[in-house]
Design a protein around this motif. Structure first.
Motif, mmCIF file in Angstrom:
data_model
loop_
_atom_site.group_PDB
_atom_site.id
_atom_site.type_symbol
_atom_site.label_atom_id
_atom_site.label_comp_id
_atom_site.label_asym_id
_atom_site.label_seq_id
_atom_site.Cartn_x
_atom_site.Cartn_y
_atom_site.Cartn_z
ATOM 1 N N LYS A 93 1.056 -1.264 -0.058
ATOM 2 C CA LYS A 93 0.074 0.093 -0.025
ATOM 3 C C LYS A 93 0.825 1.237 0.043
ATOM 4 C CE LYS A 93 -3.343 -2.357 3.139
ATOM 5 N NZ LYS A 93 -4.107 -2.526 4.160
ATOM 6 N N PRO A 94 0.492 2.394 -0.412
ATOM 7 C CA PRO A 94 1.251 3.765 -0.353
ATOM 8 C C PRO A 94 1.658 3.915 0.749
ATOM 9 C CG PRO A 94 -0.739 3.959 -1.910
ATOM 10 C CD PRO A 94 -1.016 2.393 -1.108
ATOM 11 N N GLU A 95 0.884 3.847 1.972
ATOM 12 C CA GLU A 95 1.406 3.857 3.450
ATOM 13 C C GLU A 95 2.622 3.080 3.774
ATOM 14 O OE1 GLU A 95 -1.920 3.441 2.279
ATOM 15 O OE2 GLU A 95 -2.876 2.187 3.720
ATOM 16 N N ASP A 96 2.743 1.885 3.096
ATOM 17 C CA ASP A 96 4.001 1.317 3.480
ATOM 18 C C ASP A 96 5.338 1.916 2.825
ATOM 19 O OD1 ASP A 96 2.252 -1.695 2.442
ATOM 20 O OD2 ASP A 96 2.770 -1.047 4.234
ATOM 21 N N THR A 97 5.149 3.065 2.248
ATOM 22 C CA THR A 97 6.449 3.701 1.913
ATOM 23 C C THR A 97 7.302 4.295 2.724
ATOM 24 O OG1 THR A 97 5.155 4.391 -0.330
ATOM 25 C CG2 THR A 97 7.087 5.660 0.408
ATOM 26 N N ALA A 98 8.502 3.956 2.900
ATOM 27 C CA ALA A 98 9.360 4.211 4.032
ATOM 28 C C ALA A 98 10.883 3.706 3.692
ATOM 29 C CB ALA A 98 8.873 3.513 5.064
ATOM 30 N N VAL A 99 11.620 4.317 4.508
ATOM 31 C CA VAL A 99 12.972 3.540 4.515
ATOM 32 C C VAL A 99 12.915 2.242 5.635
ATOM 33 C CG1 VAL A 99 15.481 3.485 4.958
ATOM 34 C CG2 VAL A 99 14.451 5.672 4.023
ATOM 35 N N TYR A 100 13.595 1.131 4.903
ATOM 36 C CA TYR A 100 13.193 -0.199 5.754
ATOM 37 C C TYR A 100 14.704 -0.451 6.265
ATOM 38 C CZ TYR A 100 8.539 -1.010 4.640
ATOM 39 O OH TYR A 100 6.946 -0.874 4.511
ATOM 40 N N TYR A 101 14.705 -0.563 7.508
ATOM 41 C CA TYR A 101 15.941 -1.181 8.049
ATOM 42 C C TYR A 101 15.857 -2.474 8.704
ATOM 43 C CZ TYR A 101 16.899 4.139 7.998
ATOM 44 O OH TYR A 101 16.913 5.378 7.612
ATOM 45 N N CYS A 102 16.922 -3.110 8.757
ATOM 46 C CA CYS A 102 17.133 -4.339 9.540
ATOM 47 C C CYS A 102 18.048 -3.855 10.815
ATOM 48 C CB CYS A 102 17.477 -5.634 8.952
ATOM 49 S SG CYS A 102 19.250 -5.715 8.219
ATOM 50 N N ALA A 103 17.484 -4.646 12.046
ATOM 51 C CA ALA A 103 18.506 -4.566 13.042
ATOM 52 C C ALA A 103 18.679 -5.863 13.838
ATOM 53 C CB ALA A 103 17.966 -3.707 14.062
ATOM 54 N N ALA A 104 19.807 -6.296 14.483
ATOM 55 C CA ALA A 104 20.135 -7.564 15.224
ATOM 56 C C ALA A 104 19.936 -7.056 16.679
ATOM 57 C CB ALA A 104 21.652 -7.753 14.804
ATOM 58 N N ALA A 105 19.130 -7.951 17.366
ATOM 59 C CA ALA A 105 18.816 -7.475 18.880
ATOM 60 C C ALA A 105 19.329 -8.871 19.804
ATOM 61 C CB ALA A 105 17.539 -7.356 18.848
ATOM 62 N N LEU A 106 19.620 -8.328 20.764
ATOM 63 C CA LEU A 106 19.687 -9.509 22.011
ATOM 64 C C LEU A 106 18.738 -10.348 22.019
ATOM 65 C CD1 LEU A 106 21.321 -7.327 24.747
ATOM 66 C CD2 LEU A 106 22.387 -8.487 23.124
ATOM 67 N N PRO A 107 18.878 -11.652 22.371
ATOM 68 C CA PRO A 107 17.794 -12.509 22.297
ATOM 69 C C PRO A 107 16.537 -12.144 23.223
ATOM 70 C CG PRO A 107 19.784 -13.490 23.468
ATOM 71 C CD PRO A 107 19.978 -12.426 23.050
ATOM 72 N N ASN A 108 15.811 -11.374 22.798
ATOM 73 C CA ASN A 108 14.440 -11.651 23.328
ATOM 74 C C ASN A 108 13.303 -11.544 22.751
ATOM 75 O OD1 ASN A 108 15.415 -9.600 26.055
ATOM 76 N ND2 ASN A 108 16.106 -8.285 24.561
ATOM 77 N N PRO A 109 12.131 -11.758 23.147
ATOM 78 C CA PRO A 109 10.988 -12.140 22.386
ATOM 79 C C PRO A 109 10.881 -11.210 21.341
ATOM 80 C CG PRO A 109 10.583 -12.419 24.849
ATOM 81 C CD PRO A 109 11.961 -11.655 24.671
ATOM 82 N N SER A 110 10.134 -11.638 20.248
ATOM 83 C CA SER A 110 10.094 -11.102 19.061
ATOM 84 C C SER A 110 9.473 -9.704 19.188
ATOM 85 C CB SER A 110 9.615 -11.930 18.140
ATOM 86 O OG SER A 110 8.356 -12.363 18.194
ATOM 87 N N ARG A 111 8.207 -9.598 20.000
ATOM 88 C CA ARG A 111 7.578 -8.516 20.279
ATOM 89 C C ARG A 111 8.365 -7.313 20.921
ATOM 90 N NH1 ARG A 111 1.617 -7.004 21.397
ATOM 91 N NH2 ARG A 111 2.062 -4.561 21.602
ATOM 92 N N LEU A 112 8.903 -7.694 21.876
ATOM 93 C CA LEU A 112 9.943 -7.084 22.400
ATOM 94 C C LEU A 112 10.992 -6.160 21.614
ATOM 95 C CD1 LEU A 112 10.186 -8.508 26.182
ATOM 96 C CD2 LEU A 112 8.420 -6.807 25.049
ATOM 97 N N VAL A 113 11.542 -7.054 20.871
ATOM 98 C CA VAL A 113 12.416 -6.531 19.865
ATOM 99 C C VAL A 113 11.958 -5.459 18.893
ATOM 100 C CG1 VAL A 113 14.064 -7.281 17.548
ATOM 101 C CG2 VAL A 113 13.845 -8.710 19.667
ATOM 102 N N CYS A 114 10.717 -6.003 18.464
ATOM 103 C CA CYS A 114 10.114 -4.573 17.816
ATOM 104 C C CYS A 114 9.660 -3.529 18.286
ATOM 105 C CB CYS A 114 8.739 -5.358 17.196
ATOM 106 S SG CYS A 114 9.213 -5.925 15.588
ATOM 107 N N ASP A 115 9.740 -3.672 19.878
ATOM 108 C CA ASP A 115 9.182 -2.420 20.612
ATOM 109 C C ASP A 115 10.550 -1.756 20.608
ATOM 110 O OD1 ASP A 115 6.717 -3.778 22.956
ATOM 111 O OD2 ASP A 115 6.721 -2.861 20.878
ATOM 112 N N GLY A 116 11.775 -2.280 20.416
ATOM 113 C CA GLY A 116 13.098 -1.529 20.479
ATOM 114 C C GLY A 116 13.910 -2.091 21.412
ATOM 115 N N LEU A 117 13.749 -3.154 22.203
ATOM 116 C CA LEU A 117 14.550 -3.750 23.337
ATOM 117 C C LEU A 117 15.614 -4.445 22.693
ATOM 118 C CD1 LEU A 117 14.725 -4.291 26.215
ATOM 119 C CD2 LEU A 117 13.512 -6.286 25.909
ATOM 120 N N GLY A 118 16.989 -3.918 23.187
ATOM 121 C CA GLY A 118 18.205 -4.921 22.784
ATOM 122 C C GLY A 118 18.553 -4.705 21.539
ATOM 123 N N LEU A 119 18.278 -3.570 20.893
ATOM 124 C CA LEU A 119 18.810 -3.402 19.502
ATOM 125 C C LEU A 119 20.277 -3.031 19.552
ATOM 126 C CD1 LEU A 119 15.766 -1.580 17.918
ATOM 127 C CD2 LEU A 119 16.218 -3.759 17.682
#
Length: 126
Positions: free
Chosen positions: A87-113
């Motif tokens: 969708k047009p609202e998906d337009t953005a710069v997409y980044y990948c990040a490696a995080a400490l081994p936390n639950p995936s939900r918390l990683v997406c919240d920014g924990l341990g990046l």
């Protein structure tokens, strides 16, 4: 040297698909959860989808649930983000990040990046 290199971005029409790749090197890939994040101009960074290091559990933001699929290939040190029904609202710069081994939900919240890639532009035209 730690590196995360994103690829696969580009210009696509609404309803189209793209597959992003995040190739990692310089650290023990298996030890890290990986997340995809995006940022559009004037908007806050959003955790789009994240995958755990071990059991492959995943998290998706509501905005992409049912359209995006995250996967990882530990043999290739690579994480993918398959994006369908864009969708047009998906337009953005997409980044990948490696995080400490936390639950995936918390990683997406920014924990341990710990490590970030340089980003790849995704533009969806209407």
């Amino acid at each position: 040297e730690v590196q995360l290199v994103e690829s696969g971005g580009g210009l696509v029409q609404a309803g189209g698909s793209l597959r992003l790749s995040c190739a990692a090197s310089g650290f023990t890939f298996d030890d890290y959860a990986i997340g995809w994040f995006r940022q559009a101009p004037g908007r806050e960074r959003e955790g789009v989808s994240c995958i755990s290091r071990s059991d492959g559990s995943t998290y998706y933001a509501n905005s992409v649930k049912g359209r995006f699929t995250i996967s990882r290939d530990n043999a290739k040190n690579t994480v993918y983000l398959q994006m369908n029904s864009l969708k047009p609202e998906d337009t953005a710069v997409y980044y990948c990040a490696a995080a400490l081994p936390n639950p995936s939900r918390l990683v997406c919240d920014g924990l341990g990046l710990n490590y970030w890639g340089q980003g790849t532009q995704v533009t969806v035209s209407s």
